[in-house]
Design a protein around this motif. Structure first.
Motif, PDB file in Angstrom:
ATOM      1  N   GLY A 218      43.649   7.549  23.810  1.00 51.46           N
ATOM      2  CA  GLY A 218      44.916   7.950  24.341  1.00 51.46           C
ATOM      3  C   GLY A 218      45.872   6.225  24.613  1.00 51.46           C
ATOM      4  N   ALA A 219      45.322   5.201  24.112  1.00 47.93           N
ATOM      5  CA  ALA A 219      45.758   4.245  23.801  1.00 47.93           C
ATOM      6  C   ALA A 219      45.718   4.156  23.064  1.00 47.93           C
ATOM      7  N   ARG A 220      45.639   4.932  22.177  1.00 53.41           N
ATOM      8  CA  ARG A 220      46.057   4.868  20.165  1.00 53.41           C
ATOM      9  C   ARG A 220      48.317   5.713  20.495  1.00 53.41           C
ATOM     10  N   VAL A 221      47.725   7.128  20.809  1.00 48.60           N
ATOM     11  CA  VAL A 221      48.827   7.423  21.077  1.00 48.60           C
ATOM     12  C   VAL A 221      49.728   6.636  22.233  1.00 48.60           C
ATOM     13  N   ALA A 222      49.574   6.302  22.976  1.00 48.68           N
ATOM     14  CA  ALA A 222      51.011   5.430  24.247  1.00 48.68           C
ATOM     15  C   ALA A 222      51.011   3.834  22.632  1.00 48.68           C
ATOM     16  N   ARG A 223      50.213   3.378  21.892  1.00 51.00           N
ATOM     17  CA  ARG A 223      50.874   2.758  21.472  1.00 51.00           C
ATOM     18  C   ARG A 223      51.804   3.011  20.422  1.00 51.00           C
ATOM     19  N   MET A 224      51.610   4.086  19.391  1.00 51.05           N
ATOM     20  CA  MET A 224      52.473   4.998  18.891  1.00 51.05           C
ATOM     21  C   MET A 224      53.786   5.194  19.650  1.00 51.05           C
ATOM     22  N   LEU A 225      53.787   5.200  20.773  1.00 49.67           N
ATOM     23  CA  LEU A 225      55.231   5.660  21.258  1.00 49.67           C
ATOM     24  C   LEU A 225      55.817   4.463  21.597  1.00 49.67           C
TER      25      LEU A 225
END
Length: 179
Positions: free
Chosen positions: A2-9
């Motif tokens: 989830g942290a990886r997706v949040a960073r991409m957004l």
């Protein structure tokens, strides 16, 4: 994950958003309150300025007559600090001590108005066992204490006082003493 997706957004299109923010007009500062820059000079202002900046001959002559001579004292003539000399007079020898030096080496005296742990326990125990003989006044005189402190100590500190509270219910377990 989830942290990886949040960073991409969060980092999506970051450069164009930064250019957009930099190209915006900056907010203007609020206007300052109008205030007069210098007060209007008057006859009083000139008198005050003249008295401040002018020479005062009587005070100048007094200042010139002052002479200060300072010398360091010789190392052998250095007097003891007043607090140390006063403290030496205010100490008293221990009345009681335990064998074996349990409470620190070299404890042979205490300041006036203070008690060592051994002295405090002995004084409280003697007052508890013989209150007619060991009155607060006698303890005050014997240990060089403040009378108010002695009365407070005797009122609020009770050594070796065991109280057994009976249980509130019949089913509660009780500790039975040894025969």
């Amino acid at each position: 994950m989830g942290a990886r997706v949040a960073r991409m957004l969060r980092n999506f299109n970051l450069e164009s958003r930064a250019h957009l923010e930099l190209s915006r007009d900056k907010p203007r500062a609020a206007p300052r309150h109008p205030a007069p820059r210098h007060p209007a000079p008057g006859p009083e202002a000139s008198d005050v300025a003249e008295s401040i900046h002018g020479k005062n001959d009587p005070l100048l002559s007094l200042l010139k007559s002052v002479y200060v001579k300072s010398e360091d004292p010789a190392p052998s003539e250095a007097p003891k600090p007043a607090a140390a000399a006063h403290e030496e007079q205010q100490r008293r020898p221990l009345k009681f001590s335990l064998p074996g030096d349990l409470y620190g080496p070299g404890a042979v005296d205490v300041p006036r108005g203070k008690l060592s742990l051994v002295e405090a326990l002995r004084a409280l125990n003697s007052h508890k066992s013989q209150p007619a003989t060991w009155t607060p006044e006698k303890l005050t005189q014997e240990y060089s204490l403040n009378p108010k402190d002695t009365k407070a100590i005797l009122e609020f500190f009770t050594p070796f006082d065991v109280k057994i509270i009976p249980p509130q219910t019949e089913r509660a377990k009780q500790i039975k003493g040894s025969p």
